[in-house]
Scaffold this active site. Structure first.
Site, PDB file in Angstrom:
ATOM      1  N   SER A 188       1.172 -61.452 -64.873  1.00 33.24           N
ATOM      2  CA  SER A 188       0.546 -61.179 -66.167  1.00 33.24           C
ATOM      3  C   SER A 188       1.376 -60.192 -66.971  1.00 33.24           C
ATOM      4  O   SER A 188       2.076 -59.354 -66.419  1.00 33.24           O
ATOM      5  CB  SER A 188      -0.868 -60.621 -65.972  1.00 33.24           C
ATOM      6  OG  SER A 188      -1.470 -60.395 -67.231  1.00 33.24           O
ATOM      7  N   LYS A 229      -5.860 -63.591 -60.367  1.00 32.94           N
ATOM      8  CA  LYS A 229      -5.258 -63.806 -61.695  1.00 32.94           C
ATOM      9  C   LYS A 229      -6.218 -64.577 -62.598  1.00 32.94           C
ATOM     10  O   LYS A 229      -6.331 -64.300 -63.804  1.00 32.94           O
ATOM     11  CB  LYS A 229      -3.930 -64.571 -61.548  1.00 32.94           C
ATOM     12  CG  LYS A 229      -3.270 -64.967 -62.887  1.00 32.94           C
ATOM     13  CD  LYS A 229      -2.962 -63.750 -63.758  1.00 32.94           C
ATOM     14  CE  LYS A 229      -1.962 -64.025 -64.859  1.00 32.94           C
ATOM     15  NZ  LYS A 229      -2.334 -65.052 -65.820  1.00 32.94           N
ATOM     16  N   HIS A 254      -8.764 -62.179 -63.781  1.00 37.34           N
ATOM     17  CA  HIS A 254      -8.088 -61.351 -64.796  1.00 37.34           C
ATOM     18  C   HIS A 254      -8.105 -62.053 -66.149  1.00 37.34           C
ATOM     19  O   HIS A 254      -8.445 -61.469 -67.177  1.00 37.34           O
ATOM     20  CB  HIS A 254      -6.647 -61.079 -64.352  1.00 37.34           C
ATOM     21  CG  HIS A 254      -5.720 -60.647 -65.451  1.00 37.34           C
ATOM     22  ND1 HIS A 254      -5.198 -61.534 -66.381  1.00 37.34           N
ATOM     23  CD2 HIS A 254      -5.227 -59.433 -65.792  1.00 37.34           C
ATOM     24  CE1 HIS A 254      -4.430 -60.878 -67.229  1.00 37.34           C
ATOM     25  NE2 HIS A 254      -4.427 -59.600 -66.891  1.00 37.34           N
ATOM     26  N   ASN A 255      -7.752 -63.340 -66.159  1.00 39.25           N
ATOM     27  CA  ASN A 255      -7.713 -64.086 -67.420  1.00 39.25           C
ATOM     28  C   ASN A 255      -9.103 -64.237 -68.016  1.00 39.25           C
ATOM     29  O   ASN A 255      -9.275 -64.190 -69.236  1.00 39.25           O
ATOM     30  CB  ASN A 255      -7.081 -65.462 -67.198  1.00 39.25           C
ATOM     31  CG  ASN A 255      -5.581 -65.387 -66.975  1.00 39.25           C
ATOM     32  OD1 ASN A 255      -5.029 -64.312 -66.791  1.00 39.25           O
ATOM     33  ND2 ASN A 255      -4.924 -66.517 -66.975  1.00 39.25           N
ATOM     34  N   GLU A 289      -9.977 -61.071 -69.613  1.00 35.99           N
ATOM     35  CA  GLU A 289      -9.206 -61.011 -70.863  1.00 35.99           C
ATOM     36  C   GLU A 289      -9.962 -61.741 -71.985  1.00 35.99           C
ATOM     37  O   GLU A 289     -10.057 -61.231 -73.109  1.00 35.99           O
ATOM     38  CB  GLU A 289      -7.838 -61.647 -70.627  1.00 35.99           C
ATOM     39  CG  GLU A 289      -6.878 -61.621 -71.783  1.00 35.99           C
ATOM     40  CD  GLU A 289      -5.581 -62.344 -71.425  1.00 35.99           C
ATOM     41  OE1 GLU A 289      -5.171 -63.229 -72.203  1.00 35.99           O
ATOM     42  OE2 GLU A 289      -4.993 -62.042 -70.375  1.00 35.99           O
TER      43      GLU A 289
END
Length: 483
Positions: free
Chosen positions: A129, A184, A187-188, A191
């Site tokens: 990232s 991940k 995480h996205n 976001e």
């Protein structure tokens, strides 16, 4: 002659920048691309004067690698990854390492780990990232997969990763098989949530307070000196100030139809699959879906009425602080939900996840980087078994401090007809989570009434009872309805 420490396949900008980053840190990298002319172009331009090597075939690339061979794939997720793996395996030896640095679906990573383990190849699925800039100067890296690979890639990964605090790398081993790509993915999703929350704060500033771009930019700049200090708040201030060639602000000219690549959707689907109420990320995804209905919304705006537009008559400075606190409280909920999903996935797959370590990995180098993540790390350092961030004393106090403002911002926005899907779902989750008793007892009674699905009594947990609610029919459970 074998002289390269690692190879990277895929010379789009992310791949090029990762190679240059590794070169800066003293690692010799061999570059390969399916279109081999890209290799020559890269060596003649961006990589000119570096120690980067090139290869015109996979065989040549493999021959230039020291053992155990380490190969990063930075290609489009899906079939392209499998295609390269298929071509690489016959060229590799037992103990060699393949690393997928793309946005692969975590189940694909689990499958590849399993399949390659049978062939003696160590597979790693790593979240990367930070975008193009992060790749060049320090990304957040989230490796997971076959842990036998970690000692052989640790120095490279932690060397090129972003650093925070006293030089701590934003990279550590996440967990087995698909853990790195799952982290991940979350995480996205977070976001997506962060971006939508900022949009809702912007909407309230613009359409309730009637602030201009300069005033809004100043507010975000001030907020970036508080608990909200983050990359996304920082760039929002810059975007609000940015003027087009004609001297007018660019933002109002941009079509209000948000795109998405699907990783937020994956997070929402996983939450549904594992029964975790990750409501804020789900609403952030749906907000983008609604924004894409631009033509329909234009038609609807001419036919559907909302509340009358009345100029804000309160204290603007005070309400601006209410918006800030609503944003902060909602952000806490979003991260609490994200870590709930990580915890459930760890249970499902038998992963041992270091939640404080994950927060540190996100603390720098990535899109959601913020001071706030340091507080999450502290919470898990205090209590590694913490069930929910909201139960940590720091976050409990933070939400309590924001609560009045949070409710005022939402109620004012609702009265003004402002859509705030993430602000409102965050508050609803908080209120639901703090209620010892919810009205789900009525749902259970309804399910038993029409489908004989049974229910438990508070006084008799573990005993499932069916009631003949109408006096008709038998008392046998039915599978006809599955509501």
């Amino acid at each position: 002659m074998a002289q390269a420490d690692i190879a990277l396949i895929g010379l789009a900008v992310m791949g090029q920048n990762l190679i240059l980053n590794m070169n800066d840190h003293g690692f010799v990298v061999c570059a390969f691309n399916r279109t081999v002319s890209k290799v020559d172009d890269f060596l003649a331009n961006e990589a000119k004067g570096t120690k980067v090597l090139g290869a015109h075939s996979l065989e040549e690339m493999v021959s230039k690698l020291k053992k155990p061979r380490r190969i990063i794939l930075l290609v489009k997720a899906g079939q392209a990854v499998d295609n390269f793996i298929e071509k690489l395996v016959p060229l590799l030896d037992i103990g060699d390492i393949i690393i997928d640095g793309g946005n692969s679906e975590y189940r694909d990573t689990m499958r590849r780990c399993r399949d390659l383990k049978d062939k003696g190849i160590l597979f790693v699925g790593s979240g990367v990232s930070g975008g193009e800039d992060g790749a060049r100067y320090g990304p957040s890296l989230m490796p997971g997969g076959n842990k036998e690979a970690w000692p052989h890639i640790k120095a490279i990964f932690q060397g090129i990763a972003a650093k925070v605090g006293t030089g701590e790398p934003c990279c550590d081993w996440v967990g087995d098989d698909g853990a790195g790509h799952f982290v991940k993915m979350v995480h996205n999703g977070i976001e997506y949530g962060d971006m939508q929350l900022i949009c809702e704060a912007y909407h309230l500033m613009k359409d309730v307070l009637g602030l201009g771009h300069k005033e809004m930019a100043k507010a975000f700049e001030e907020w970036n000196k508080t608990e909200l200090d983050s990359f996304l708040i920082e760039i929002t201030a810059s975007i609000l100030k940015f003027q087009d060639a004609d001297g007018k602000h660019l933002l109002p000219k941009i079509r209000d139809s948000a795109g998405q690549k699907g990783t937020g959707k994956w997070t929402a689907i996983s939450a549904l699959e594992y029964g975790v109420p990750v409501t804020l990320i789900g609403e952030a995804v749906f907000a983008r879906c609604l924004s894409s209905l631009k033509d329909e919304r234009i038609q609807a705006s001419k036919k559907l009425k909302g509340p009358q537009n009345i100029p804000f008559e309160g204290d603007k400075k005070s309400f601006l602080e209410d918006i800030r606190k609503a944003l902060y409280a909602s952000k806490i909920i979003s991260y609490a939900q994200g870590f709930m999903l990580l915890r459930q996935a760890a249970t499902e797959f038998g992963w041992t996840l270091n939640y404080g370590g994950i927060a540190l990995m996100w603390r720098g180098g990535c899109i959601i980087r913020s001071v706030f993540l340091g507080k999450i790390k502290d919470a898990f350092d205090r209590n590694p078994g913490l069930q929910n961030l909201l139960l940590d004393d720091f976050f409990k106090s933070a939400v309590e401090n924001c609560q009045d403002s949070w409710r005022r911002a939402i109620s004012t926005g609702v009265q003004a007809g402002i859509p705030m899907p993430c602000f409102t779902t965050a508050l609803s989750f908080y209120d639901g989570y703090r209620h010892a008793m919810l009205p789900a007892n009525l749902i259970q009674a309804q399910r038993d009434y029409f489908g004989a699905h049974t229910y438990e009594l508070l006084a008799k947990p573990g005993q499932f009872i069916h009631t003949n609610w109408t006096g008709h029919g038998g008392s046998v459970s039915s599978s006809s309805y599955n509501a």
